[in-house]
Design a protein around this motif. Sequence first.
Motif, PDB file in Angstrom:
ATOM      1  N   THR A  54       0.837  -1.191   0.000  1.00  0.00           N
ATOM      2  CA  THR A  54       0.000   0.000   0.000  1.00  0.00           C
ATOM      3  C   THR A  54       0.876   1.246   0.000  1.00  0.00           C
ATOM      4  OG1 THR A  54      -0.064   0.081   2.407  1.00  0.00           O
ATOM      5  CG2 THR A  54      -1.760  -1.250   1.290  1.00  0.00           C
ATOM      6  N   GLU A  57       2.717   1.633   3.204  1.00  0.00           N
ATOM      7  CA  GLU A  57       3.837   0.692   3.328  1.00  0.00           C
ATOM      8  C   GLU A  57       5.035   1.137   2.485  1.00  0.00           C
ATOM      9  OE1 GLU A  57       1.378  -3.481   4.210  1.00  0.00           O
ATOM     10  OE2 GLU A  57       1.865  -2.887   2.152  1.00  0.00           O
ATOM     11  N   ASP A  96       5.662  -7.735  -1.131  1.00  0.00           N
ATOM     12  CA  ASP A  96       5.527  -6.926   0.074  1.00  0.00           C
ATOM     13  C   ASP A  96       6.859  -6.251   0.380  1.00  0.00           C
ATOM     14  OD1 ASP A  96       7.149  -8.959   1.047  1.00  0.00           O
ATOM     15  OD2 ASP A  96       5.510  -9.977   2.092  1.00  0.00           O
TER      16      ASP A  96
END
Length: 232
Positions: A54, A57, A96
């Motif tokens: 996101t 992040e 991620d």
Amino acid sequence: MVADLSTGLTRPQAAAAPKLFQLNRRLGEAVVVKLLVIVLKCFCDAVRVPDKPTPAELIEAAEVLATTYPYDSIKDIVLALKEARLSGHNFYQSLDTGKIFGLVATYFEKKADWLHTQHLDQKARSTSRDQNAVAHLAAAAAAVHSIGQRLDPQHPNHESLRRKLTITNQKAKRGLLTEQQAAEQRRQVQQANQRKPRLNWLPREDAQRRLDARNRAEDRRLLDKYHSKLEP
């Protein structure tokens, strides 16, 4: 901007680029974090996976990268992500921040090995240059030594001096003379080889008058001698 940074980017260019701590002083920490966010966002957009970090992040990841690698450049981060993307890394449908940190850490491990190799190569080149310089100095010293032992071929004692110099060199080579003894004998030969030129070769005035008088007396004697023979 990111495309311009990435195109043709190499490790030497990334290593020579301004470091993050330098950009912090010049642009401010907030601007540096924004630049890193842009780099990370472009990377995430280039990786085709459904699950991506996101914006919050990405900002957090940019802050972590800025504090973790202050002595590396933004170009290093760009090159790390570019190499990961072009190497065919499998992200397993998910990307991620942890994977991003792993990719960057792997890049810097490779960079450390590359820098170590560059250091060894530079050290080897420096050693080779030093060895060549020493060899050139030794050759120059030998040439100077050889020139210093040259004898004047017009010297009246040329053969005698040459023979003495040859014997000295042979004895020094066989260890029959010490370096000091050989150097002293060579010095004596060179001293005997020197011929001081006569700067004033003309006789003194009184000597010249005596020579002229003697020559005139000899001319008169020869003239009287041959004149008497010609008379009937």
